[in-house]
Scaffold this motif. Sequence first.
Motif, mmCIF file in Angstrom:
data_model
loop_
_atom_site.group_PDB
_atom_site.id
_atom_site.type_symbol
_atom_site.label_atom_id
_atom_site.label_comp_id
_atom_site.label_asym_id
_atom_site.label_seq_id
_atom_site.Cartn_x
_atom_site.Cartn_y
_atom_site.Cartn_z
ATOM 1 N N MET A 56 0.858 -1.363 0.008
ATOM 2 C CA MET A 56 -0.048 -0.208 0.089
ATOM 3 C C MET A 56 0.843 1.566 0.037
ATOM 4 S SD MET A 56 -2.954 -1.207 2.666
ATOM 5 C CE MET A 56 -4.171 -0.024 2.212
ATOM 6 N N ARG A 57 2.189 1.444 0.572
ATOM 7 C CA ARG A 57 3.118 2.420 0.801
ATOM 8 C C ARG A 57 3.596 2.703 -0.896
ATOM 9 N NH1 ARG A 57 7.324 4.159 5.276
ATOM 10 N NH2 ARG A 57 5.490 4.321 6.532
ATOM 11 N N ARG A 58 3.591 1.330 -1.409
ATOM 12 C CA ARG A 58 4.232 1.665 -2.973
ATOM 13 C C ARG A 58 3.068 2.172 -3.659
ATOM 14 N NH1 ARG A 58 6.607 -3.283 -1.539
ATOM 15 N NH2 ARG A 58 4.892 -4.612 -2.647
ATOM 16 N N ILE A 59 1.816 1.849 -3.449
ATOM 17 C CA ILE A 59 0.937 2.528 -4.145
ATOM 18 C C ILE A 59 0.972 4.154 -4.036
ATOM 19 C CG2 ILE A 59 -1.711 2.482 -4.311
ATOM 20 C CD1 ILE A 59 -1.685 -0.437 -4.103
ATOM 21 N N VAL A 60 0.939 4.331 -2.797
ATOM 22 C CA VAL A 60 1.045 5.835 -2.424
ATOM 23 C C VAL A 60 2.084 6.493 -2.885
ATOM 24 C CG1 VAL A 60 1.394 7.601 -0.729
ATOM 25 C CG2 VAL A 60 -0.276 5.487 -0.138
ATOM 26 N N ASP A 61 3.233 5.869 -2.913
ATOM 27 C CA ASP A 61 4.498 6.713 -3.694
ATOM 28 C C ASP A 61 4.316 6.970 -5.103
ATOM 29 O OD1 ASP A 61 5.837 6.530 -1.128
ATOM 30 O OD2 ASP A 61 6.941 4.819 -1.541
ATOM 31 N N GLY A 62 3.669 5.752 -5.728
ATOM 32 C CA GLY A 62 3.257 5.883 -7.130
ATOM 33 C C GLY A 62 2.289 6.879 -7.347
ATOM 34 N N ALA A 73 -2.213 5.008 9.905
ATOM 35 C CA ALA A 73 -1.876 5.724 8.536
ATOM 36 C C ALA A 73 -0.504 6.025 8.014
ATOM 37 C CB ALA A 73 -2.429 7.257 8.775
ATOM 38 N N SER A 74 0.331 5.880 9.341
ATOM 39 C CA SER A 74 1.980 6.232 8.976
ATOM 40 C C SER A 74 2.343 4.931 8.388
ATOM 41 C CB SER A 74 2.760 6.357 10.345
ATOM 42 O OG SER A 74 2.118 7.671 10.794
ATOM 43 N N ARG A 75 1.847 3.754 8.671
ATOM 44 C CA ARG A 75 2.298 2.575 7.654
ATOM 45 C C ARG A 75 2.167 2.762 6.311
ATOM 46 N NH1 ARG A 75 1.116 -2.943 10.944
ATOM 47 N NH2 ARG A 75 2.864 -3.422 9.563
ATOM 48 N N VAL A 76 1.106 3.514 6.055
ATOM 49 C CA VAL A 76 0.897 3.462 4.459
ATOM 50 C C VAL A 76 1.597 5.049 3.896
ATOM 51 C CG1 VAL A 76 -0.922 4.027 2.896
ATOM 52 C CG2 VAL A 76 -1.018 2.150 4.677
ATOM 53 N N PHE A 77 1.434 6.032 4.580
ATOM 54 C CA PHE A 77 2.000 7.285 4.217
ATOM 55 C C PHE A 77 3.205 7.548 4.833
ATOM 56 C CE2 PHE A 77 -2.870 7.695 4.051
ATOM 57 C CZ PHE A 77 -3.021 7.771 2.962
ATOM 58 N N ASP A 78 4.407 7.463 4.134
ATOM 59 C CA ASP A 78 5.556 7.614 4.654
ATOM 60 C C ASP A 78 5.784 9.051 5.733
ATOM 61 O OD1 ASP A 78 8.223 7.793 5.371
ATOM 62 O OD2 ASP A 78 9.142 8.040 3.196
ATOM 63 N N PRO A 79 5.982 8.870 6.985
ATOM 64 C CA PRO A 79 6.069 10.104 7.785
ATOM 65 C C PRO A 79 7.288 11.013 7.504
ATOM 66 C CG PRO A 79 6.051 8.145 9.070
ATOM 67 C CD PRO A 79 6.078 7.489 7.806
ATOM 68 N N ALA A 80 8.227 10.194 6.688
ATOM 69 C CA ALA A 80 9.374 11.294 6.559
ATOM 70 C C ALA A 80 8.987 12.161 5.131
ATOM 71 C CB ALA A 80 10.629 10.402 5.895
ATOM 72 N N ARG A 81 7.802 11.750 4.553
ATOM 73 C CA ARG A 81 7.148 12.631 3.387
ATOM 74 C C ARG A 81 6.028 13.367 3.450
ATOM 75 N NH1 ARG A 81 5.918 9.666 -2.273
ATOM 76 N NH2 ARG A 81 5.785 11.520 -3.664
ATOM 77 N N TYR A 82 5.152 12.776 4.634
ATOM 78 C CA TYR A 82 3.878 13.302 4.555
ATOM 79 C C TYR A 82 3.700 13.582 6.339
ATOM 80 C CZ TYR A 82 2.595 11.889 0.157
ATOM 81 O OH TYR A 82 2.618 11.400 -1.258
ATOM 82 N N THR A 83 2.818 14.719 6.321
ATOM 83 C CA THR A 83 2.384 15.127 7.667
ATOM 84 C C THR A 83 0.952 14.456 7.804
ATOM 85 O OG1 THR A 83 3.647 17.226 7.904
ATOM 86 C CG2 THR A 83 1.519 16.987 9.316
ATOM 87 N N ILE A 84 0.769 13.925 8.905
ATOM 88 C CA ILE A 84 -0.873 13.260 9.058
ATOM 89 C C ILE A 84 -1.734 13.916 9.819
ATOM 90 C CG2 ILE A 84 -1.919 11.299 9.592
ATOM 91 C CD1 ILE A 84 0.467 9.598 8.619
ATOM 92 N N VAL A 85 -2.796 14.404 9.491
ATOM 93 C CA VAL A 85 -3.809 14.987 10.368
ATOM 94 C C VAL A 85 -5.116 14.001 10.236
ATOM 95 C CG1 VAL A 85 -2.865 17.307 10.247
ATOM 96 C CG2 VAL A 85 -4.573 16.395 8.576
#
Length: 297
Positions: A60-66, A83-95
């Motif tokens: 799922m993280r690869r899909i987000v990266d794509g 959410a951080s398991r799918v959206f890389d915390p180094a790249r995205y801020t999650i709210v």
Amino acid sequence: MLHRLAAPLALLLAACVPQAASVQTAPERPLKIASWNLEFLAEKDGVGCEPRSEQDYAAMRRIVDGLDADIIAFQEAETVAAASRVFDPARYTIVMEERAGAPSGTCGGKYPEQQVIRQAVGFAIRKDIAFDRHPDVASLMRGNAQLRSGVDITLRPKGNAAIRLLGVHLKSGCFAGSEAKACPVLLDQIPALEAWIDTAANGPDRFAVLGDWNRRLGLAGDAVWRDIDDAEPANADLHLADEGKAPACDPRYDSFIDHIVLDRRASAALIGFSEALYAPGEKHYSDHCPVAVTLRH
């Protein structure tokens, strides 16, 4: 002799003078806004109504990266950690919405012994993009802890006009018409949603409402679409980004329920709409596919 040397010498000196380099500015990056329902995304492996393995989260993280989106509205995530398991915390801020949710029993279906987890709405925002967080739109809950609130932010991307975004996940089960058991609940959410739209339409920034609407807004004569797309105020002249398009995520469905709805100002900047599909034969890591729009700056 001097006058014979003067002209060649002047040309030689001119050739030695550094010339100003031509300056080429990189074109402004279009703004890419996406939405993805993550289907019971749990914080831990093997938990919830769609239990997953570590490999599933990685896929799922690869899909987000794509997707390479600037911001993704997401639905059905248990926590920020999930959410951080799918959206890389180094790249995205999650709210995420502040609504706590409430336990609602077991899953039934494929996993009858699994416990239903919190299903929350949120955004993953690229870290180099400034944003303002507004209070959650709790009026969408209609006093029911099981209904989701809306997450309300204003994005201020460098080189792009600001855009206000409302992430939503409306009541499931009233996909068309008004006769289904869930329809009184979903239809009761619409005036609250329209109130937000009207306020935003009178505001200074373009806006979009995006997420899992659980409603086939693109069907001819849909009553919900007719109610919200009334051009009162003028910027509430709305555009359905998937208008005239059919989803390809699941052959069982021929009309979108995940929508990105743009106001008059945002729709004027629309470049295109897209749906990200799983590869042929690939496992569907959610029962939804990501949808996205790109907007000119």
